[in-house]
Write an enzyme that holds these catalytic residues in place. Structure first.
Site, PDB file in Angstrom:
ATOM      1  N   GLY A  86       0.803  -1.213   0.000  1.00 39.08           N
ATOM      2  CA  GLY A  86       0.000   0.000   0.000  1.00 39.08           C
ATOM      3  C   GLY A  86       0.836   1.262   0.000  1.00 39.08           C
ATOM      4  O   GLY A  86       0.357   2.352  -0.285  1.00 39.08           O
ATOM      5  N   GLY A 120      -0.108   6.187   1.403  1.00 36.57           N
ATOM      6  CA  GLY A 120       1.059   5.642   0.716  1.00 36.57           C
ATOM      7  C   GLY A 120       2.383   6.200   1.217  1.00 36.57           C
ATOM      8  O   GLY A 120       3.432   5.941   0.624  1.00 36.57           O
ATOM      9  N   ASP A 243       0.897 -11.371   6.885  1.00 34.47           N
ATOM     10  CA  ASP A 243       1.480 -10.562   5.802  1.00 34.47           C
ATOM     11  C   ASP A 243       2.824  -9.983   6.211  1.00 34.47           C
ATOM     12  O   ASP A 243       3.537  -9.427   5.373  1.00 34.47           O
ATOM     13  CB  ASP A 243       0.518  -9.443   5.383  1.00 34.47           C
ATOM     14  CG  ASP A 243       0.053  -8.601   6.558  1.00 34.47           C
ATOM     15  OD1 ASP A 243      -0.510  -9.176   7.509  1.00 34.47           O
ATOM     16  OD2 ASP A 243       0.271  -7.385   6.539  1.00 34.47           O
ATOM     17  N   ASP A 253       9.110  -6.021   8.137  1.00 37.22           N
ATOM     18  CA  ASP A 253       8.046  -5.094   8.527  1.00 37.22           C
ATOM     19  C   ASP A 253       8.138  -4.681   9.983  1.00 37.22           C
ATOM     20  O   ASP A 253       7.269  -4.974  10.803  1.00 37.22           O
ATOM     21  CB  ASP A 253       6.662  -5.665   8.188  1.00 37.22           C
ATOM     22  CG  ASP A 253       6.291  -5.379   6.740  1.00 37.22           C
ATOM     23  OD1 ASP A 253       7.154  -4.835   6.015  1.00 37.22           O
ATOM     24  OD2 ASP A 253       5.167  -5.691   6.327  1.00 37.22           O
TER      25      ASP A 253
HETATM   26  P1  AMP Z   1       1.841  -2.959   8.067  1.00 37.69           P
HETATM   27  O1  AMP Z   1       1.056  -3.023   9.342  1.00 37.69           O
HETATM   28  O2  AMP Z   1       2.786  -1.806   8.000  1.00 37.69           O
HETATM   29  O3  AMP Z   1       2.480  -4.250   7.710  1.00 37.69           O
HETATM   30  O4  AMP Z   1       0.769  -2.626   6.927  1.00 37.69           O
HETATM   31  C1  AMP Z   1      -0.376  -3.415   6.677  1.00 37.69           C
HETATM   32  C2  AMP Z   1      -0.955  -3.051   5.321  1.00 37.69           C
HETATM   33  O5  AMP Z   1      -1.358  -1.676   5.288  1.00 37.69           O
HETATM   34  C3  AMP Z   1       0.010  -3.217   4.170  1.00 37.69           C
HETATM   35  O6  AMP Z   1      -0.711  -3.683   3.073  1.00 37.69           O
HETATM   36  C4  AMP Z   1       0.528  -1.817   3.949  1.00 37.69           C
HETATM   37  O7  AMP Z   1       0.990  -1.627   2.651  1.00 37.69           O
HETATM   38  C5  AMP Z   1      -0.700  -0.976   4.261  1.00 37.69           C
HETATM   39  N1  AMP Z   1      -0.342   0.367   4.728  1.00 37.69           N
HETATM   40  C6  AMP Z   1       0.223   0.702   5.899  1.00 37.69           C
HETATM   41  N2  AMP Z   1       0.411   2.032   5.992  1.00 37.69           N
HETATM   42  C7  AMP Z   1      -0.068   2.572   4.845  1.00 37.69           C
HETATM   43  C8  AMP Z   1      -0.174   3.908   4.326  1.00 37.69           C
HETATM   44  N3  AMP Z   1       0.267   4.962   5.012  1.00 37.69           N
HETATM   45  N4  AMP Z   1      -0.717   4.055   3.100  1.00 37.69           N
HETATM   46  C9  AMP Z   1      -1.162   3.002   2.395  1.00 37.69           C
HETATM   47  N5  AMP Z   1      -1.082   1.736   2.829  1.00 37.69           N
HETATM   48  C10 AMP Z   1      -0.553   1.516   4.035  1.00 37.69           C
HETATM   49 MG    MG Z   2       3.285  -5.287   6.481  1.00 36.25          MG
END
Ligand code: AMP
Ligand code: MG
Length: 469
Positions: A86, A120, A243, A253
């Site tokens: 994302g 993003g 994930d 992550d």
């Molecule tokens: P994470 O908890 O960082 O592993 O993120 C979980 C999901 O949310 C993943 O698919 C990331 O790409 C998406 N994500 C996290 N933060 C953002 C953001 N600021 N903008 C878009 N997608 C995000």
């Molecule tokens: Mg992640």
């Protein structure tokens, strides 16, 4: 800049990813660049201005094939059928100097079709936290993604705390294949894609594996090693969603992660982990749960389902013993034992129990075992002395307990309060605390910057960490 790209993911079928360029940013500036890693990757670097342009996504280097990857995942136990990058974009892959294929990925590089409601982007805090903690992890000898660059964007990011400075992390990984990458195709019933992914993962990470069940076995082994390694340094990942669980067995992550100060097996840092699902002591259970999800996904491609279910069940059921064996292999040398025996589990657990009761500092207590005064780490010295007598007998015939302990008990870890202080300074434009931390953490087993060894004072304690967004 020359990056010797050799891309393979971009050549996979359409459903695997979306080709997409990063969104340009206003005024990129280099906060940190990892020259040593760039050399290993065979990257020929120009001047800093060029580094800023390339690792902010403003300039796409020759040979890159930028894309956002699709995946799904269980988040805190609930299945989310579509996640994906994302806010990350894979620039491409290189074969490094050791012959290993590595992804080069920008994180915080703008919206993608998988952003849902997110912007993003990332801000300086989590970008520098991931930079410091992942490089510290590497220096500790624990499998992890690496940090190649951190670049500020010159654009504000809006979060709960208000406007924050934006930044982009360049992350290097053996791959960004996750348990969730398998889950998305299994969930959609896309068996052909699932088979393609399985073959790809085998070829890239476990070339000796003959089929999907062999792959499962290999990932289980890698994840068992990884979680044991985390525990041996008091690390709490914080968001062990499927994930965020790497097929290559790397730590990936880094969000609201932390190294513990005072030991408690129930310790949680992440502000969003209300139930303690990802508490320190629950990490082995979660790794096994994640591997069960991988097994479920892999099974969908098997022709003889009944036989495969039996095989997968056996593999996952073998994991608790595997994790325990890895745990003992990691912890035994921390108390000076070179040839772990089953009885040593209790000896180590008794020490951890004493530490928990006493609120002793995890890192400093283990490090002190090789000194003349380990009892100073405890308020209840008598309880420790009782344990130490039994321990001394156990290690009496060991050739070099202090040597073993000093090579496995780090003197310095990225303590949470130091990481927070570093972020605060960086936001104010002062990178000196970052440089200081990076220097000390590069040689964690012979620390000389002793003020970094100190646990936080009452006012320095950081009780919780917030999600990486
Ligand atoms: P994470 O908890 O960082 O592993 O993120 C979980 C999901 O949310 C993943 O698919 C990331 O790409 C998406 N994500 C996290 N933060 C953002 C953001 N600021 N903008 C878009 N997608 C995000
Ligand atoms: Mg992640």
């Amino acid at each position: 800049m020359r990056i010797p790209f050799d891309n393979s993911y971009a050549a996979l079928p359409d459903g695997f990813s979306t080709p997409l360029n990063p969104t340009p940013v206003k005024t990129p500036q280099v906060l940190a660049f990892n020259d040593g890693l760039a050399k290993v990757l065979g990257i020929e670097v120009g001047d800093l201005a060029e580094v800023a342009q390339v690792f902010s996504g403003n300039q796409i280097p020759n040979g890159a094939a930028p894309l956002a990857q699709l995946y799904a995942g269980h988040q805190f136990g609930n299945f989310n059928p579509q996640l994906g990058d994302g806010r990350a974009i894979l620039l491409g892959e290189v074969i490094d100097k050791n012959g290993t294929r590595r992804d080069i990925q920008l994180k915080g590089s703008g919206p993608t079709p998988y952003s849902r409601s997110g912007d993003g982007r990332a801000w300086v805090g989590p970008v520098l936290r991931e930079y410091v903690v992942s490089e510290a992890m590497h220096a500790l000898g624990i499998p992890t993604t690496r940090a190649l660059a951190a670049v500020s964007t010159g654009e504000p990011i809006f979060r709960e705390q208000g406007a924050l400075p934006g930044a982009i992390l360049t992350r290097v990984a053996q791959s960004h294949l996750r348990v969730g990458t398998f889950q998305v195709f299994a969930h959609r019933g896309q068996t052909e894609n699932l088979k393609t992914l399985t073959d790809y993962a085998i070829k890239r990470h476990y070339p000796d594996a003959k089929d999907a069940m062999d792959l499962l076995r290999a990932v289980c082994a890698a994840q068992a090693e990884l979680v044991a390694a985390w525990m041996s340094v008091g690390f709490i990942h914080g968001v062990m969603n499927t994930d965020n669980c790497s097929i290559a067995g790397e730590t990936i992550d880094y969000g609201p992660c932390a190294f513990m100060d005072a030991f408690h097996s129930g310790r949680v840092f992440s502000s969003i982990d209300q139930q303690g699902r990802y508490a320190f002591g629950n990490q082995p259970n979660i790794v096994i749960w994640n591997m069960a999800q991988l097994a479920t996904s892999l099974l969908q491609q098997m022709d003889d389902k009944d036989a495969a279910v039996e095989q997968a069940t056996e593999i996952v059921h073998a994991m608790p013993a595997q994790v325990e064996a890895a745990w003992l292999r990691r912890f035994a040398p921390k108390i000076g034992i070179s040839d772990p025996q089953p009885d040593d589990v209790a000896l180590i657990e008794n020490l951890l129990n004493l530490m928990q009761t006493d609120g002793a500092d995890f890192t400093n207590t283990f490090r002190a075992l090789a000194t003349a005064t380990p009892q100073d780490q405890f308020t209840n010295r008598d309880a420790f002395q009782g344990w130490a007598e039994i321990w001394q007998q156990r290690i009496a015939k060991e050739p070099d307990p202090p040597g073993l302990m000093n090579a496995t008990n780090p003197a310095v870890i990225p303590r949470n309060h130091r990481v927070e202080q570093m972020i605060e300074a960086a936001v104010a434009g002062d990178m000196a605390p970052f440089e200081r931390l990076m220097k000390a953490l590069s040689t964690p087993f012979n620390g000389t910057d002793t003020d970094l060894h100190r646990p936080p004072t009452q006012s320095e304690i950081v009780p919780a960490t917030f999600c990486g967004t």
